[in-house]
Scaffold this motif. Structure first.
Motif, mmCIF file in Angstrom:
data_model
loop_
_atom_site.group_PDB
_atom_site.id
_atom_site.type_symbol
_atom_site.label_atom_id
_atom_site.label_comp_id
_atom_site.label_asym_id
_atom_site.label_seq_id
_atom_site.Cartn_x
_atom_site.Cartn_y
_atom_site.Cartn_z
ATOM 1 N N TYR A 96 9.861 -1.199 -4.699
ATOM 2 C CA TYR A 96 9.409 -2.179 -3.698
ATOM 3 C C TYR A 96 7.985 -1.862 -3.248
ATOM 4 C CZ TYR A 96 8.332 -4.039 0.858
ATOM 5 O OH TYR A 96 7.661 -4.620 1.907
ATOM 6 N N ALA A 97 7.745 -0.602 -2.878
ATOM 7 C CA ALA A 97 6.417 -0.222 -2.380
ATOM 8 C C ALA A 97 5.359 -0.519 -3.441
ATOM 9 C CB ALA A 97 6.413 1.254 -1.994
ATOM 10 N N ASP A 98 5.706 -0.256 -4.690
ATOM 11 C CA ASP A 98 4.773 -0.495 -5.784
ATOM 12 C C ASP A 98 4.456 -1.996 -5.912
ATOM 13 O OD1 ASP A 98 3.310 0.008 -8.131
ATOM 14 O OD2 ASP A 98 5.046 -0.595 -9.328
ATOM 15 N N GLU A 99 5.520 -2.802 -5.882
ATOM 16 C CA GLU A 99 5.328 -4.252 -6.038
ATOM 17 C C GLU A 99 4.558 -4.829 -4.845
ATOM 18 O OE1 GLU A 99 7.584 -6.087 -8.532
ATOM 19 O OE2 GLU A 99 7.721 -8.089 -7.640
ATOM 20 N N TYR A 100 4.916 -4.375 -3.652
ATOM 21 C CA TYR A 100 4.245 -4.886 -2.455
ATOM 22 C C TYR A 100 2.757 -4.526 -2.495
ATOM 23 C CZ TYR A 100 3.217 -6.237 2.271
ATOM 24 O OH TYR A 100 2.657 -6.866 3.357
ATOM 25 N N SER A 101 2.497 -3.287 -2.881
ATOM 26 C CA SER A 101 1.111 -2.836 -2.907
ATOM 27 C C SER A 101 0.297 -3.626 -3.948
ATOM 28 C CB SER A 101 1.126 -1.329 -3.169
ATOM 29 O OG SER A 101 0.021 -0.950 -3.866
ATOM 30 N N ARG A 102 0.895 -3.920 -5.110
ATOM 31 C CA ARG A 102 0.172 -4.718 -6.108
ATOM 32 C C ARG A 102 -0.139 -6.106 -5.554
ATOM 33 N NH1 ARG A 102 2.493 -6.235 -10.933
ATOM 34 N NH2 ARG A 102 4.574 -5.612 -10.293
ATOM 35 N N SER A 103 0.797 -6.663 -4.762
ATOM 36 C CA SER A 103 0.598 -8.029 -4.244
ATOM 37 C C SER A 103 -0.512 -8.073 -3.190
ATOM 38 C CB SER A 103 1.894 -8.576 -3.647
ATOM 39 O OG SER A 103 2.111 -8.054 -2.352
ATOM 40 N N THR A 104 -0.788 -6.940 -2.550
ATOM 41 C CA THR A 104 -1.829 -6.966 -1.516
ATOM 42 C C THR A 104 -3.177 -6.463 -2.039
ATOM 43 O OG1 THR A 104 -0.966 -4.859 -0.732
ATOM 44 C CG2 THR A 104 -0.327 -6.797 0.514
ATOM 45 N N THR A 105 -3.142 -5.486 -2.952
ATOM 46 C CA THR A 105 -4.433 -4.975 -3.439
ATOM 47 C C THR A 105 -5.044 -5.915 -4.482
ATOM 48 O OG1 THR A 105 -3.239 -3.597 -4.994
ATOM 49 C CG2 THR A 105 -4.020 -2.514 -2.996
ATOM 50 N N ASP A 106 -4.194 -6.584 -5.266
ATOM 51 C CA ASP A 106 -4.724 -7.500 -6.279
ATOM 52 C C ASP A 106 -3.897 -8.790 -6.284
ATOM 53 O OD1 ASP A 106 -5.847 -8.738 -8.473
ATOM 54 O OD2 ASP A 106 -4.759 -7.510 -9.943
#
Ligand code: COA
Ligand code: AMP
Length: 624
Positions: free
Chosen positions: A4-14
Motif C-alpha cells: 500500500y505504502a509503495d502504491e500510494y507513494s507512486r501515486s503522489t510522487t509521479d
C-alpha cells in the motif's frame, strides 16, 4: 515498504506516470498523449487529448473478447418476485437499439437526457445508451417530487426525459408519469419528448409528448458508438449542497473509466466474470459507479435489485439474493444492515441461506457505527470493509485496499487514503493538525481522475464552494481525524448537509419548502441522531404572530408540503412548533447551537446569542 505504502507513494510522487499506467486498462479510440492538464488550475483535466467511448468499454469490448454469453445484468425484484438476466450480447443489442431511439428523437452528442426510473434493467440500458452516442445523462432519484425534478430540468435542459409508468415501493405502486408531467409543466426548459417504459403493474396513459419505449425500441435502428473526448461529460448528477439549489456534479468519460477500473482491482479486488452486487439505487452516486459502470467496465456481472432489505418479503431478502446469484462482493449502506438487524437480531435468516459465495461486504454512504460493524462481522463471517467517499469524488477517497494490501480493520475508520488522494486534516487556518486532532478533511489538488472537474455550467460555483476555503485544496465538507497509523476517521458533515438512511439531503431545501407554508414565520431543519436511519430531519418552526393557527393541522400540512415539494425521501415526520429560533446579533439562525442542544452539549451555544430566553423552550422540544 508495504504494497500500500509503495502504491500510494507512486501515486503522489509521479501522478502522471501512475495514472498513465492505469489508463492502459481502457480501450481508447485515440490514446491520450497528455495525462494531466493544469493550465486552468484550480480546474484540472485528465487525459485531455484522449478519445474513447464509455459504452464500448462497458459493453462492446467484452462481447468482442468472447463474454457475449456471460450475464451482464441480473435484475432481481423482491417486489414482483421476478428475475431477468441480460447477457453482454443482449445488453449490447438493447443499448444500441435504445441509443437508436434517442438518436431518432434528435438526441446528439453533448445533449442532455434526464432519466427518472426505478430499479429496473432499463435504467442501465438508458444510461449506457446515452454514453454510446455521447449524450450526457442526468439520473434523478425516484424518491424526489416534481418540483425537485423541475429544478433539475431547468439546470440540465434535457432534450429528452426517460421514465417508467411506475415505481414499486413495498406494496405501493407509485405512478411516475404524473410526476414527470408536473415537472415538465413547472420547468421553463421543456424537453422535446418523454420515453416511457410501461411496467406490467401499471399501464400509464401517454400524452402528446410521450413515446412508448418498447414500440420505439422495436422500430429503431441500432446506433453505433460515437467517440468522445476523455474530458467530455458522461453525466451530471445533482446532489445536495448547503443551499436549496442542487449542485450538478459533472463526471467526465476518460478519468471516470480509468478510476473506476482501477478501483475494482485495487480497492475491491474484483475481477471479470464475478457476480457483484451493490444494493443501492441508480439515482445515487453509489448506483452510478458501482451498480452500473464499474462492474461492467471490468466485465463482471452486476445485480440490479429492486426492493428494501426488510419488509417485502422479509429480512432474509439480501441473503437469498446472494445465494441465488452466487454474489461474491456486496456493497450497501449501514442503514440497510441496521434495518435487517432490527428485524433479525440473531441473524436466523443468514443461517437459513447459503452465503458461502460472499467474500467481502463493503459499506459506505454514511458512518459505519462500530455496533453495526461488530454485528455484521460476527454474523456474516466475512471481512466488513468501511470506505468513505461522496458524489463529488465518484469513487472512494479512503478505503482498505483489498487488492493491494488488506489492512487490519479499526471499527469507526474508513482506513487509509486511496492512492491519488492527498488527504489532509486542517484547522480553521488551513494548517495540518497533529494525529488524533479533529479538523476539516480536505484533499490537496489536483484530485485524481474520476472526480468532478466542475459543476454543470457553474465553474465559479465549483471554485467558490469547494476550492476557495483552503486554497490548493478541495473541501470535502466532512470533519474527522487521522490516527497515529494514518487511519482516517470521518466523524460527520461540518455543513448543513444531513444524511438520512444513506440519502444525502440539504436542510436548506427542506427549509425552503417549509417556508412556503402561510403560517410559518421562520424555520430551521436540523439532523438528529436516529438508531435506524443514522439521522432524521427535524423541523423547528415559529408561527406568524396574530394568526389563529391550529398547531396540529399546521404540523401535518408541513409534513405533506415537504413530501410534495422535495419528495418522500426527505422523510420529514417531526415538526416542532417553537416560540422563536436562536439567533446571532446579526439575525443569523444558530443551527449548530440547536444541534448542540439536541445532543446535550449546551456549552457549545455561544454566549453572544441574541435571544437566550428561547433556550429553555428549545431544550424542552429537542430533548423532551
Ligand atoms: N421512489 C419513490 N419513493 C421512494 C423511493 C423511490 N425510489 N425511495 C424511497 N422512497 C420513499 C419510501 O417509500 C418512503 O415513503 P413513506 O414515507 O411513504 O414510507 C420514503 O421515501 C422514505 O424512504 P426511506 O428513507 O428509504 O425509508 P424506508 O423506511 O422506506 O426504508 C431503509 C428504510 C433503511 C430500509 C431504506 O432506507 C434502505 O434500504 N436504505 C439503504 C439506503 C441506500 O442504499 N443508500 C444509498 C447510498 S449507498
Ligand atoms: P453522497 O454524496 O450522497 O455519497 O454522501 C456523501 C457523504 O456521506 C459524505 O460527505 C459523508 O458525510 C457521508 N459518508 C459517506 N460514506 C461514509 C463513510 N464510510 N463514513 C462516514 N461518512 C460517510
Amino acid at each position: 515498504m508495504g504494497a500500500y505504502a509503495d502504491e500510494y507513494s507512486r501515486s503522489t510522487t509521479d501522478p502522471e506516470g501512475f495514472w498513465a499506467e492505469q489508463a492502459r486498462a481502457i480501450d481508447w479510440h485515440a490514446p491520450p498523449s497528455t495525462v494531466l492538464d493544469g493550465a486552468r488550475a484550480p480546474l484540472y483535466r485528465w487525459f485531455p487529448d484522449g478519445e474513447l467511448n464509455t459504452c464500448v468499454n462497458a459493453v462492446d469490448r467484452h462481447v468482442a473478447a468472447g463474454r457475449g454469453d456471460q450475464p451482464a445484468v441480473i435484475h432481481d425484484s423482491a417486489i414482483t418476485g421476478e428475475v431477468h438476466t441480460l447477457t453482454y450480447a443482449q445488453l449490447q443489442e438493447r443499448v444500441a437499439k435504445f441509443a437508436g431511439v434517442l438518436a431518432g428523437l434528435g438526441v446528439a452528442k453533448g445533449d442532455r437526457v434526464v432519466i427518472y426510473l426505478p430499479m429496473i434493467t432499463e435504467a442501465v440500458v438508458a444510461m449506457l445508451a446515452c454514453a454510446r452516442i455521447g449524450a450526457v445523462h442526468s439520473v434523478v432519484f425516484g424518491g424526489f417530487a416534481a418540483p425537485e425534478l423541475a429544478a433539475r430540468l431547468d439546470d440540465a435542459q434535457p432534450a429528452v426525459i426517460v421514465t417508467a409508468s411506475c415505481g414499486l415501493e413495498g406494496d405501493k405502486v407509485l405512478p411516475y408519469l404524473p410526476i414527470v408531467h408536473a415537472a415538465v409543466d413547472a420547468a421553463a426548459a421543456k424537453p422535446g419528448a418523454v420515453v416511457v417504459w410501461q411496467r406490467p403493474r401499471l399501464t400509464a396513459e401517454l400524452g402528446p409528448l410521450d413515446h412508448d419505449w418498447a414500440a420505439a425500441e422495436r422500430a429503431a435502428a441500432p446506433a453505433d458508438p460515437v467517440p468522445v473526448a476523455a474530458t467530455d461529460p458522461l453525466y451530471i448528477l445533482y446532489t445536495s449542497g448547503t443551499t436549496g439549489k442542487p449542485k450538478g456534479v459533472v463526471r467526465d468519460n476518460g478519468g471516470h473509466a480509468v478510476a473506476l477500473t482501477y478501483s475494482m482491482r485495487a480497492i475491491y479486488d474484483a475481477g471479470p466474470g464475478e457476480v457483484w452486487w451493490t444494493a443501492s439505487d441508480v439515482g445515487w452516486v453509489v448506483g452510478h459507479s458501482y451498480i452500473v459502470y464499474a462492474p461492467l467496465l471490468i466485465g463482471a456481472t452486476t445485480v440490479v435489485y429492486e426492493g428494501k432489505p426488510v419488509g417485502t418479503p422479509d429480512a432474509g431478502a439480501f441473503w437469498r439474493v446472494i445465494e441465488r446469484h452466487g454474489v461474491r462482493n456486496l456493497f450497501t449502506a449501514p442503514t440497510a444492515l441496521r434495518a435487517i438487524r432490527k428485524e433479525d437480531p440473531d441473524a436466523e435468516f443468514v443461517a437459513a441461506s447459503d452465503i458461502s459465495s460472499l467474500r467481502t461486504l463493503f459499506m459506505a454512504g454514511e458512518r459505519l457505527d462500530p455496533d453495526t460493524y461488530e454485528w455484521a462481522a460476527a454474523k456474516l463471517g466475512v471481512p466488513v470493509i468501511d470506505h468513505w467517499w461522496q458524489t463529488e469524488t465518484g469513487w472512494p477517497i479512503a478505503a482498505n485496499l483489498r487488492g493491494v494490501e488488506p489492512m487490519p480493520v479499526k471499527p469507526g475508520s474508513a482506513t487509509v487514503p486511496v492512492p491519488g488522494y492527498g488527504v489532509r486534516i486542517v484547522d480553521d487556518a488551513g494548517r495540518d493538525v497533529p494525529a488524533g486532532t479533529e479538523g476539516a478533511v480536505v484533499i490537496s489538488l489536483p484530485l485524481p481522475p474520476g472526480t468532478l472537474p466542475t459543476l454543470w455550467g457553474a465553474d465559479q460555483r465549483y471554485i467558490d464552494s469547494y476550492l476557495t476555503t483552503f486554497p490548493g485544496n478541495y473541501l470535502t465538507g466532512d470533519g474527522g481525524y487521522l490516527d497515529e497509523d494514518g487511519y482516517l476517521f470521518v466523524m460527520g458533515r461540518t455543513d448543513d448537509v444531513i444524511n438520512v438512511a444513506g440519502h444525502r439531503l440539504s436542510t436548506g431545501a427542506l427549509e425552503a419548502a417549509i417556508a412556503g407554508h402561510p403560517a410559518v414565520a421562520e424555520c430551521a431543519v436540523i439532523g438528529v441522531a436516529d438508531q435506524l436511519k443514522g439521522q432524521l430531519p427535524r423541523a423547528l418552526v415559529a408561527l406568524k404572530a396574530g394568526g389563529d393557527w391550529d398547531a396540529d393541522a399546521v404540523r401535518a400540512e408541513i409534513v405533506q408540503l415537504v413530501r410534495d415539494t422535495v419528495g418522500a425521501v426527505a422523510a420529514l415526520k417531526e415538526v416542532a412548533i417553537v416560540a422563536a429560533l436562536p439567533k446571532t446579533r446579526s439575525g443569523k439562525i444558530l443551527r449548530r447551537s440547536m444541534r448542540a442542544i439536541a445532543e446535550g452539549r449546551d456549552e457549545a451555544v455561544p454566549s453572544t446569542i441574541e435571544n437566550p430566553d428561547v433556550l429553555d423552550d428549545l431544550r424542552g422540544v429537542l430533548r423532551g
